[in-house]
Design a protein around this motif. Structure first.
Motif, PDB file in Angstrom:
ATOM      1  N   UNK A  33       6.835  27.845  57.009  1.00  0.00           N
ATOM      2  CA  UNK A  33       6.164  26.620  57.434  1.00  0.00           C
ATOM      3  C   UNK A  33       5.244  26.089  56.342  1.00  0.00           C
ATOM      4  N   UNK A  34       4.550  26.978  55.647  1.00  0.00           N
ATOM      5  CA  UNK A  34       3.660  26.555  54.569  1.00  0.00           C
ATOM      6  C   UNK A  34       4.436  25.900  53.429  1.00  0.00           C
ATOM      7  N   UNK A  35       5.683  26.355  53.235  1.00  0.00           N
ATOM      8  CA  UNK A  35       6.531  25.778  52.186  1.00  0.00           C
ATOM      9  C   UNK A  35       7.206  24.488  52.639  1.00  0.00           C
ATOM     10  N   UNK A  36       7.035  24.129  53.895  1.00  0.00           N
ATOM     11  CA  UNK A  36       7.650  22.913  54.416  1.00  0.00           C
ATOM     12  C   UNK A  36       9.134  23.051  54.669  1.00  0.00           C
ATOM     13  N   UNK A  37       9.624  24.276  54.816  1.00  0.00           N
ATOM     14  CA  UNK A  37      11.061  24.512  55.008  1.00  0.00           C
ATOM     15  C   UNK A  37      11.444  24.281  56.460  1.00  0.00           C
ATOM     16  N   UNK A  38      12.434  23.440  56.673  1.00  0.00           N
ATOM     17  CA  UNK A  38      12.969  23.230  58.011  1.00  0.00           C
ATOM     18  C   UNK A  38      14.261  24.009  58.218  1.00  0.00           C
ATOM     19  N   UNK A  39      14.797  24.554  57.143  1.00  0.00           N
ATOM     20  CA  UNK A  39      16.025  25.324  57.223  1.00  0.00           C
ATOM     21  C   UNK A  39      16.343  25.954  55.884  1.00  0.00           C
ATOM     22  N   UNK A  40      17.417  26.724  55.856  1.00  0.00           N
ATOM     23  CA  UNK A  40      17.787  27.432  54.628  1.00  0.00           C
ATOM     24  C   UNK A  40      19.285  27.320  54.359  1.00  0.00           C
ATOM     25  N   UNK A  41      19.636  27.487  53.103  1.00  0.00           N
ATOM     26  CA  UNK A  41      21.022  27.692  52.678  1.00  0.00           C
ATOM     27  C   UNK A  41      21.064  29.129  52.178  1.00  0.00           C
ATOM     28  N   UNK A  42      21.735  29.982  52.909  1.00  0.00           N
ATOM     29  CA  UNK A  42      21.711  31.415  52.632  1.00  0.00           C
ATOM     30  C   UNK A  42      22.879  31.818  51.739  1.00  0.00           C
ATOM     31  N   UNK A  43      22.579  32.654  50.756  1.00  0.00           N
ATOM     32  CA  UNK A  43      23.598  33.233  49.882  1.00  0.00           C
ATOM     33  C   UNK A  43      23.675  34.734  50.141  1.00  0.00           C
ATOM     34  N   UNK A  44      24.875  35.204  50.464  1.00  0.00           N
ATOM     35  CA  UNK A  44      25.143  36.637  50.572  1.00  0.00           C
ATOM     36  C   UNK A  44      26.140  37.023  49.482  1.00  0.00           C
ATOM     37  N   UNK A  45      26.071  38.261  49.034  1.00  0.00           N
ATOM     38  CA  UNK A  45      27.014  38.736  48.027  1.00  0.00           C
ATOM     39  C   UNK A  45      26.511  40.016  47.386  1.00  0.00           C
ATOM     40  N   UNK A  46      27.331  40.597  46.564  1.00  0.00           N
ATOM     41  CA  UNK A  46      27.054  41.911  46.003  1.00  0.00           C
ATOM     42  C   UNK A  46      25.889  41.909  45.019  1.00  0.00           C
ATOM     43  N   UNK A  47      25.086  42.980  45.113  1.00  0.00           N
ATOM     44  CA  UNK A  47      24.033  43.219  44.118  1.00  0.00           C
ATOM     45  C   UNK A  47      24.624  43.763  42.825  1.00  0.00           C
ATOM     46  N   UNK A  48      25.890  44.157  42.842  1.00  0.00           N
ATOM     47  CA  UNK A  48      26.526  44.787  41.688  1.00  0.00           C
ATOM     48  C   UNK A  48      27.151  43.784  40.718  1.00  0.00           C
ATOM     49  N   UNK A  49      27.228  42.529  41.129  1.00  0.00           N
ATOM     50  CA  UNK A  49      27.802  41.507  40.249  1.00  0.00           C
ATOM     51  C   UNK A  49      26.708  41.031  39.300  1.00  0.00           C
ATOM     52  N   UNK A  50      26.869  41.320  38.030  1.00  0.00           N
ATOM     53  CA  UNK A  50      25.812  41.024  37.056  1.00  0.00           C
ATOM     54  C   UNK A  50      26.212  39.880  36.120  1.00  0.00           C
ATOM     55  N   UNK A  51      25.206  39.344  35.465  1.00  0.00           N
ATOM     56  CA  UNK A  51      25.400  38.184  34.596  1.00  0.00           C
ATOM     57  C   UNK A  51      26.381  38.471  33.466  1.00  0.00           C
ATOM     58  N   UNK A  52      26.383  39.684  32.947  1.00  0.00           N
ATOM     59  CA  UNK A  52      27.256  40.022  31.825  1.00  0.00           C
ATOM     60  C   UNK A  52      28.341  41.030  32.207  1.00  0.00           C
ATOM     61  N   UNK A  75      16.514  15.424  46.298  1.00  0.00           N
ATOM     62  CA  UNK A  75      16.705  13.979  46.294  1.00  0.00           C
ATOM     63  C   UNK A  75      16.720  13.378  47.695  1.00  0.00           C
ATOM     64  N   UNK A  76      16.710  14.246  48.708  1.00  0.00           N
ATOM     65  CA  UNK A  76      16.763  13.748  50.077  1.00  0.00           C
ATOM     66  C   UNK A  76      15.412  13.175  50.487  1.00  0.00           C
ATOM     67  N   UNK A  77      15.410  12.175  51.382  1.00  0.00           N
ATOM     68  CA  UNK A  77      14.138  11.635  51.870  1.00  0.00           C
ATOM     69  C   UNK A  77      13.375  12.700  52.639  1.00  0.00           C
ATOM     70  N   UNK A  78      12.085  12.459  52.810  1.00  0.00           N
ATOM     71  CA  UNK A  78      11.263  13.420  53.550  1.00  0.00           C
ATOM     72  C   UNK A  78      11.864  13.652  54.928  1.00  0.00           C
ATOM     73  N   UNK A  79      11.767  14.871  55.376  1.00  0.00           N
ATOM     74  CA  UNK A  79      12.352  15.235  56.663  1.00  0.00           C
ATOM     75  C   UNK A  79      12.839  16.655  56.585  1.00  0.00           C
ATOM     76  N   UNK A  80      14.154  16.859  56.662  1.00  0.00           N
ATOM     77  CA  UNK A  80      14.683  18.210  56.599  1.00  0.00           C
ATOM     78  C   UNK A  80      14.666  18.715  55.161  1.00  0.00           C
ATOM     79  N   UNK A  81      14.037  19.841  54.955  1.00  0.00           N
ATOM     80  CA  UNK A  81      13.949  20.449  53.636  1.00  0.00           C
ATOM     81  C   UNK A  81      14.617  21.820  53.703  1.00  0.00           C
ATOM     82  N   UNK A  82      15.758  21.938  53.054  1.00  0.00           N
ATOM     83  CA  UNK A  82      16.530  23.170  53.086  1.00  0.00           C
ATOM     84  C   UNK A  82      16.335  23.931  51.778  1.00  0.00           C
ATOM     85  N   UNK A  83      15.967  25.192  51.890  1.00  0.00           N
ATOM     86  CA  UNK A  83      15.706  26.021  50.722  1.00  0.00           C
ATOM     87  C   UNK A  83      16.795  27.076  50.553  1.00  0.00           C
TER      88      UNK A  83
END
Length: 244
Positions: A33-52, A75-83
């Motif tokens: 709530x302090x961050x103004x988040x009205x929702x989230x976009x969740x990412x799931x996946x392996x911790x073993x996949x590395x950058x290199x 870029x969305x207008x004020x309202x729903x803020x998805x993190x």
């Protein structure tokens, strides 16, 4: 003499279990709530996949998709803020938080206390870095704010998260319904045979439509944008009555 809530021994006791559970509800609620988040976009996946590593293409894709999502949201207008929200660790989780960081956006990390736990990745917004003791409370926060979930290749933990989401969506326990995107058909077509489950009658053919598959960041972005907009329209007009 310390009050009970300030007594570390009491707070770690069996009697204080309900208090610890409530703390893992109210503290994340306050932070989102302090961050103004009205929702989230969740990412799931392996911790073993590395950058290199050998599967770095998935790391790069998660980072790019999170960047695109964050720039779109900013870029969305004020309202729903998805993190962007992840499990807070390395691998795909790090990549997604890093992508949001690239865009200059806030992102959350919901870590879990384990004996072999990795450190929280450095790309999470500090006030949104949360560490949970209880898996079920962590999962509750993943699901309750989710407007879309992108599931990258992963192992037992990712499978657990995927199938819980599928079951909750199938039984209509998630409202509003989150867009479910399975990323990386090359992996998932080998790891899980959904068509066989339908063929054997374990799920209905319609259940396969619960999720969509993507193999490129721009493709995944279009899917989640379309689904989020569709759910928003359905919420505004729940009975399908056209505005006059």
């Amino acid at each position: 003499m310390k009050p009970a809530y300030d007594d570390a021994n009491f707070m770690q006791s069996d009697e204080a279990l309900p208090l610890r559970i409530l703390a893992e509800y109210f503290d994340p609620k306050r932070r989102f709530e302090s961050a103004g988040a009205s929702g989230t976009i969740v990412f799931f996946g392996s911790a073993r996949i590395r950058e290199n590593g050998p599967l770095k293409r998935y790391y790069e894709a998660a980072r790019e998709l999170a960047r695109q999502i964050s720039e779109w949201q900013m870029k969305q207008p004020d309202g729903e803020r998805l993190l962007v929200c992840t499990g807070g660790g390395p691998g795909i989780m790090e990549a997604a938080n890093r992508g949001a960081h690239d865009a200059g956006a806030l992102s959350a990390g919901l870590g879990i206390q384990l004996r072999t736990a990795e450190k929280m990745n450095p790309y999470i917004t500090p006030q949104l870095a949360m560490n949970f003791r209880y898996f079920f409370m962590r999962k509750w926060w993943f699901i309750t704010l989710a407007r879309a979930v992108v599931i990258f290749p992963g192992g037992f933990g990712t499978m657990d998260e995927l199938f819980e989401l599928l079951a909750l969506t199938q039984t209509r326990k998630i409202k509003p319904r989150a867009a479910l995107i399975i990323y990386g058909s090359e992996y998932w077509n080998k790891a899980v045979n959904f068509e066989a489950m339908a063929e054997w009658g374990m799920i209905s053919p319609q259940d396969i439509q619960i999720f969509q598959t993507a193999d490129r960041p721009d493709e995944a972005l279009r899917i989640l944008q379309t689904e989020i907009e569709r759910e928003a329209a359905a919420k505004e007009n729940p009975h399908g009555v056209r505005d006059r």
